[in-house]
Design an enzyme around this catalytic site. Structure first.
Site, mmCIF file in Angstrom:
data_model
loop_
_atom_site.group_PDB
_atom_site.id
_atom_site.type_symbol
_atom_site.label_atom_id
_atom_site.label_comp_id
_atom_site.label_asym_id
_atom_site.label_seq_id
_atom_site.Cartn_x
_atom_site.Cartn_y
_atom_site.Cartn_z
ATOM 1 C CG ASP A 177 -0.563 0.440 -11.908
ATOM 2 O OD1 ASP A 177 -1.538 0.006 -11.455
ATOM 3 O OD2 ASP A 177 0.401 1.029 -12.800
ATOM 4 C CG ASP A 210 -2.378 -1.142 -6.394
ATOM 5 O OD1 ASP A 210 -2.290 -0.815 -5.309
ATOM 6 O OD2 ASP A 210 -1.899 -0.589 -7.454
#
Length: 349
Positions: free
Chosen positions: A134, A172
């Site tokens: 992230d 992600d």
């Protein structure tokens, strides 16, 4: 960042890991994933206990009998809040993904696998521990280095064993390469680790693996995701996942998925429909990804999709888990019964 606060949760019961990750000020298009939970209950073999499996209707996937939603239903029934408890069963009696713990995934996976075996169901798991996760934002963290990640994936796979399972691999991770959030010096390592993870998990006899590919509101041109998927080994996986923890409508996601599938040789895909019943928040409002009001549960988990390349609709995000402290919510990954109840009331079906 994707605009989702991705904070995985894993195993239900008493002690929650309050990994209250640093909240970044500037977030964009849509991020929010559950926070792993750790149990303190005892069971011979690994210290974890699950109750009797909950009903799962026609779905082939395992329903966690000790999920936050299931415990909330029981609590409300004891309080005489029968109408609300009945409404929340739209979540508690449907399968959602487990997010195994970042430090020690095996005990929770083994517990889920044992519970699922009682009704011959398939567990849905999310592997979310890639190094430099992230980009240091909402869900910063991940394994400390490549070797630690290899060890973690090995433990993850070992705990799944020969059980029927679906693994959503690293939400992600690839979109953050595509959008430039992950620094270039980490790209080669990330591709290598994802490729190795695909190989490790696909060596299991009954596990399907889907590499995450973001959502149409994040990487708006499907072709941009094609090369990253190929670099990560999508041809050896079962396909890719889309809309994890986001709110994009089935129609928009399927259109995107078909174009991306064409670009990578016809790969199959799965779609997260946990909260997309009313589509995304309209009007371009700030942090539209974070606890948006007026959303509803989407298509219940099923393999009956009517599309030969769409393998399943899944609830990958755990509906009712907060996306973060925006809009009055609790910290990312914490259970928010009021929001869960709203999702259930506005369910698409």
């Amino acid at each position: 960042m994707s605009g989702r606060s991705i904070v995985p949760r894993a195993l239900p019961r008493t002690v929650r890991v309050l990994a209250a990750l640093a909240l970044a000020a500037a977030l964009t298009a849509g991020c929010s994933t559950p926070q792993p939970r750790v149990t303190g209950a005892a069971e011979e073999g690994d210290g974890l206990v699950r109750g009797e499996p909950a009903p799962s209707a026609a779905s082939p996937f395992w329903v966690d009998p000790d999920s936050d939603a299931a415990r909330q239903v029981r609590a409300w029934e004891k309080e005489g809040r029968d109408a609300e408890a009945k409404m929340l069963r739209r979540i508690s009696e449907r399968p959602v993904a487990d997010w195994p713990a970042w430090d020690d995934p095996a005990p929770g996976i083994r517990s889920a696998v044992r519970s699922a075996a009682r009704t011959k169901k398939t567990v849905v798991l999310v592997a979310y521990n890639i190094p430099h996760r992230d980009c240091g934002l909402y869900s910063a963290g991940g394994a400390k280095d490549a070797d630690a990640y290899r060890s973690w994936i090995g433990e993850f796979a070992g705990a799944v064993g020969d059980a029927p399972a679906i693994v959503i691999l690293e939400p992600d991770a690839l979109p953050h390469i595509t959008d430039g959030c992950t620094p270039p010096e980490h790209h080669a390592e990330r591709y290598q680790l994802l490729s190795e993870a695909v190989e490790t998990l696909k060596a299991l006899p009954d596990t399907k693996v889907y590499l995450d590919a973001g959502n149409p509101d994040w990487i708006d041109e499907p072709a941009k995701m094609a090369q990253p998927l190929r670099e990560a080994g999508v041809e050896r996986a079962d396909g890719f996942s889309l809309n994890v923890s986001n709110f994009q409508s089935n129609d928009s996601v399927k259109t995107y998925a078909e174009q991306l599938s064409d670009a990578v040789g016809g790969s199959h895909f799965v779609i997260d429909t946990s909260r997309n019943g009313n589509g995304p928040l309209s009007g371009g409002r700030e942090e539209a990804w974070c606890n948006p009001p007026g959303r509803g549960l989407g298509t219940p988990p099923t393999t009956d999709t009517g599309d030969e390349r769409l393998d399943a609709y899944l609830w990958i995000k755990r509906p009712g888990d907060s996306d973060g402290t925006c809009r009055g919510g609790p910290p990312a990954g914490d259970w928010w019964p009021e929001y869960a109840l709203g999702l259930a009331r506005r369910a698409a079906s």
